[in-house]
Scaffold this motif. Sequence first.
Motif, PDB file in Angstrom:
ATOM      1  N   ILE A 109       8.217   7.030  -4.686  1.00 36.55           N
ATOM      2  CA  ILE A 109       9.520   7.128  -5.313  1.00 36.55           C
ATOM      3  C   ILE A 109      10.512   6.285  -4.512  1.00 36.55           C
ATOM      4  CG2 ILE A 109       9.085   9.443  -6.191  1.00 36.55           C
ATOM      5  CD1 ILE A 109      10.772  10.520  -3.892  1.00 36.55           C
ATOM      6  N   SER A 110      11.589   5.902  -5.134  1.00 35.58           N
ATOM      7  CA  SER A 110      12.670   5.238  -4.415  1.00 35.58           C
ATOM      8  C   SER A 110      13.987   5.766  -4.944  1.00 35.58           C
ATOM      9  CB  SER A 110      12.599   3.718  -4.561  1.00 35.58           C
ATOM     10  OG  SER A 110      12.904   3.318  -5.884  1.00 35.58           O
ATOM     11  N   VAL A 111      14.946   5.922  -4.041  1.00 31.87           N
ATOM     12  CA  VAL A 111      16.299   6.339  -4.381  1.00 31.87           C
ATOM     13  C   VAL A 111      17.231   5.228  -3.916  1.00 31.87           C
ATOM     14  CG1 VAL A 111      18.124   8.039  -4.007  1.00 31.87           C
ATOM     15  CG2 VAL A 111      15.735   8.783  -4.172  1.00 31.87           C
ATOM     16  N   ASN A 112      17.901   4.598  -4.863  1.00 29.99           N
ATOM     17  CA  ASN A 112      18.740   3.434  -4.555  1.00 29.99           C
ATOM     18  C   ASN A 112      17.967   2.376  -3.777  1.00 29.99           C
ATOM     19  OD1 ASN A 112      20.860   4.644  -5.847  1.00 29.99           O
ATOM     20  ND2 ASN A 112      22.009   5.163  -4.003  1.00 29.99           N
ATOM     21  N   LEU A 178      18.289   8.499   6.585  1.00 30.17           N
ATOM     22  CA  LEU A 178      19.019   7.233   6.552  1.00 30.17           C
ATOM     23  C   LEU A 178      19.368   6.815   5.125  1.00 30.17           C
ATOM     24  CD1 LEU A 178      18.301   4.136   8.744  1.00 30.17           C
ATOM     25  CD2 LEU A 178      18.698   3.858   6.318  1.00 30.17           C
ATOM     26  N   GLY A 179      18.435   6.943   4.199  1.00 25.31           N
ATOM     27  CA  GLY A 179      18.687   6.532   2.825  1.00 25.31           C
ATOM     28  C   GLY A 179      19.078   7.658   1.898  1.00 25.31           C
ATOM     29  N   GLY A 180      18.954   8.907   2.359  1.00 27.63           N
ATOM     30  CA  GLY A 180      19.297  10.040   1.509  1.00 27.63           C
ATOM     31  C   GLY A 180      18.458  11.253   1.856  1.00 27.63           C
ATOM     32  N   THR A 181      18.780  12.377   1.220  1.00 31.45           N
ATOM     33  CA  THR A 181      18.048  13.627   1.428  1.00 31.45           C
ATOM     34  C   THR A 181      17.770  14.271   0.079  1.00 31.45           C
ATOM     35  OG1 THR A 181      19.083  13.994   3.586  1.00 31.45           O
ATOM     36  CG2 THR A 181      18.072  15.893   2.519  1.00 31.45           C
ATOM     37  N   SER A 608      17.828  -5.675   5.248  1.00 33.37           N
ATOM     38  CA  SER A 608      18.048  -5.725   3.807  1.00 33.37           C
ATOM     39  C   SER A 608      19.375  -5.077   3.448  1.00 33.37           C
ATOM     40  CB  SER A 608      16.902  -5.040   3.052  1.00 33.37           C
ATOM     41  OG  SER A 608      16.696  -3.724   3.530  1.00 33.37           O
ATOM     42  N   LEU A 609      19.866  -5.425   2.264  1.00 27.98           N
ATOM     43  CA  LEU A 609      21.153  -4.946   1.796  1.00 27.98           C
ATOM     44  C   LEU A 609      20.986  -4.403   0.377  1.00 27.98           C
ATOM     45  CD1 LEU A 609      24.244  -4.710   2.196  1.00 27.98           C
ATOM     46  CD2 LEU A 609      24.442  -7.011   1.220  1.00 27.98           C
ATOM     47  N   TYR A 610      21.509  -3.193   0.146  1.00 27.61           N
ATOM     48  CA  TYR A 610      21.411  -2.517  -1.147  1.00 27.61           C
ATOM     49  C   TYR A 610      22.828  -2.212  -1.638  1.00 27.61           C
ATOM     50  CZ  TYR A 610      16.700  -1.756   0.688  1.00 27.61           C
ATOM     51  OH  TYR A 610      15.453  -1.934   1.228  1.00 27.61           O
ATOM     52  N   GLN A 611      23.145  -2.657  -2.856  1.00 22.56           N
ATOM     53  CA  GLN A 611      24.463  -2.435  -3.436  1.00 22.56           C
ATOM     54  C   GLN A 611      24.299  -2.021  -4.890  1.00 22.56           C
ATOM     55  OE1 GLN A 611      27.477  -5.643  -2.127  1.00 22.56           O
ATOM     56  NE2 GLN A 611      25.514  -6.716  -2.065  1.00 22.56           N
TER      57      GLN A 611
END
Length: 781
Positions: A109-112, A178-181, A608-611
């Motif tokens: 899975i991936s979130v954002n 770091l990316g979410g919970t 990497s950059l996520y927007q």
Amino acid sequence: MLAAFSMVWGAARAVDVASPAQPPGAASGIDIGAVHAQAHESASRKALKKTDKRLTAKRIFRSAQSELVIGRHELEAAGPVGGAAQALAQSPGVRVVSTGAVGAQRAAISVNGIEQGWGGLQGLTANGLLAVTFDGVPMNNPGSGLWATPQIPEMSLISGINVIYGPGDPDSRWYDSLGGTIGFIPVQPTKRAGADFGVTFGDYGTQGFHFAMRTGLHDGYSAVLAAGTTQSNDYIQSQEDGFANPSHDQAIFGKVVKLLAHGSVGLGAYVAQSQSYRPAFIPLTPIAGLTVNGFTSTGASIPGPLYSETTSGYYGGIPFSIWHKQVVNATYLVYMPVDLEFSPITTFHDTLWYRHGNRLHNHYNDFNQGADNLFEYNNPHTATMGDKAVFDFALPRNRVAVGGYYLYSVYNTRNAFYNPQVTSPSGIAYTYSYPADYRSGYFYQNFAAAFLQDRIAIVRGLSATPGVRVAYFGTTYANNAATDFPQANPAYDPETQPDSSTTFVKAEPSLDIRYQWTRNLSLYAQTSTAYQNPEVGGGGGPYQQLPSSALVPTEGRYDTAGVHVLVRHSGAARDFRLNLDYYHLSVTNQFITVTTSNGSAIEATGDSLYQGVNLSSQDNPIGGLHVFGNLGYERAHYVNYTTGGVAFAGLAVPYVPKETLTAGASYRYFDRGIVYDPKLWTTFTGSQNIFNNQSGTPSSQTLPAYNIWNASFGVTVPVGTTGGHADKMQIVLSVLNLLNKRFNEYAYVTSGGYLGGNSAGATLGYPGAPRTYYVSANFHF
């Protein structure tokens, strides 16, 4: 345990049923004793509700961060036997890849754009940078950062899912947030006794059963026991021998809560076990000479249908005698939550836990006969114990939280490849004791964190929450392969680095600002920094092939701004909720792992950059109508990507869909005592770049977008009353992928090592599930 719980539940039900009603002609005046009893009951209900960690619409509206809760309507959209991954697909910015439609199958899975989980997929970036909790207890392996979706295979045990985007505030952050919970909240003890039982049948031999029993509240105690099991074949099946890649899972959860004069104490336990066969990747188009039967030891093609979606069947797999991979996941968890109110302004929260996880890959690969890796027996395990303690102080203009956690974990990466029909250069046949490739690294980890945050009420409607967390990551690596494989040749162990250890201490500042503009609208902004220990595991990478002296923690800098809207009982906005946010996440010092066909790994490093923008909304505008919609729009690229000494800056991060969408509607209506509930919903996944395993870099090739429609129809019939409460039976017919659309949910360019022959440069993938029917019967007492 089940028998004892049944006796307690039966006694509680007997008390409930035997409660006398008010006799005819009784006085109708005010009964002071009854008033006190009702007040006590209300207080008990509120105290019990505090032990439920599921987010509410009001809590989300009052927060200063991007978060949402996946509730009942969205969980039902995952299907009656869909597991954790399918349920998460109902939230914005989430992408799911699974080789099956049931919870026992592994998924990524991936979130954002931030990954979690695995399923043999190539080219995943930022994997393991999402925290996963169960009733507030962390489930991730502290070493690898990974969590396997089959650890939560039965969604009947889950009442809701909390999703926090980004690191979150210090008090809710874990070692891998770091990316979410993602927080899975199981069914909880309740004030009133009751029970639920259900069965499900469907395509591909699907059979499922689940139940939940609640004792109700008695003498301050309330308990729940829930369990479920499902078995099913996969939709990817061999047309040569009929092997159907079967799966099976079971899970059981129990929790008891004791209400105290000023607080509560609980004890919870959860056990889940899932086993499935993972299908092999399928070429999207035919490859000359590559059949479903593979190659002889001399490299000659074995006659049979060409292996591809267009020649051996769109959902056609490899015969069992040629290739199969059994995957087993098990988790055992026990925990004790404590909540104490020391004074009107001071509250103490503590959770003590122990978790043990096992994983097994039992792989047989004779596609290229005579290969050293005919068998793979990969049986790593992890054991973690820890405690988290937090003090909350409700001061006149400040809400202060101070606390931290400590955990100790042991992770073993044991694995062996061998083929008894092949001998080594020294003339010894390869066996499990004398493997052709093996490892057994041990990681001993001490993680700790201490934090302080203060929500300050500046003026009416405006608040700020500055916070800081100091994180400690201590890792000791020991290569014990010589002890666990005493007969093996040390030259075949890819772990080339000496035993070592690292210690990292990092400060993580954060700041939230919230302004409640009107009664129904609030604005918020957040900035935060989080760190994560370098990922470990596998046969290569940090500590094993990369020296520990070169390691630094992965860093994430997260900025977001958004709007919360909550309107109730105002025209068509009867329960209207809307959350809109923009996010900017910069991740540096990442390790990007590429696993080769023999189980070894090569590493790339990058930033990497996520927007993007996420929107989620739902409402009950008229009558029994419920509508919901989630939309995500994202762009992600590498600021820096280096592999083999070559930089590839500016390339798109693979497997980050440009758009994601889920939307649906249901309408509950009554007729002569019967409730009818039709639902229709859709899921759209935008185009995404794939990974090129041949070059070890992201590819410009994209996976096409796809849109899936689903529908269900439910009928609820009353079947009597118990203790003054209605009992009911619900029958639901579900159809997933209603239009039977053919699509690939994952693909990558192979280097040729997976299938051999002249497959290098070909695109391999996984097709998504075809149209599938399920029928469920659920009984509520």
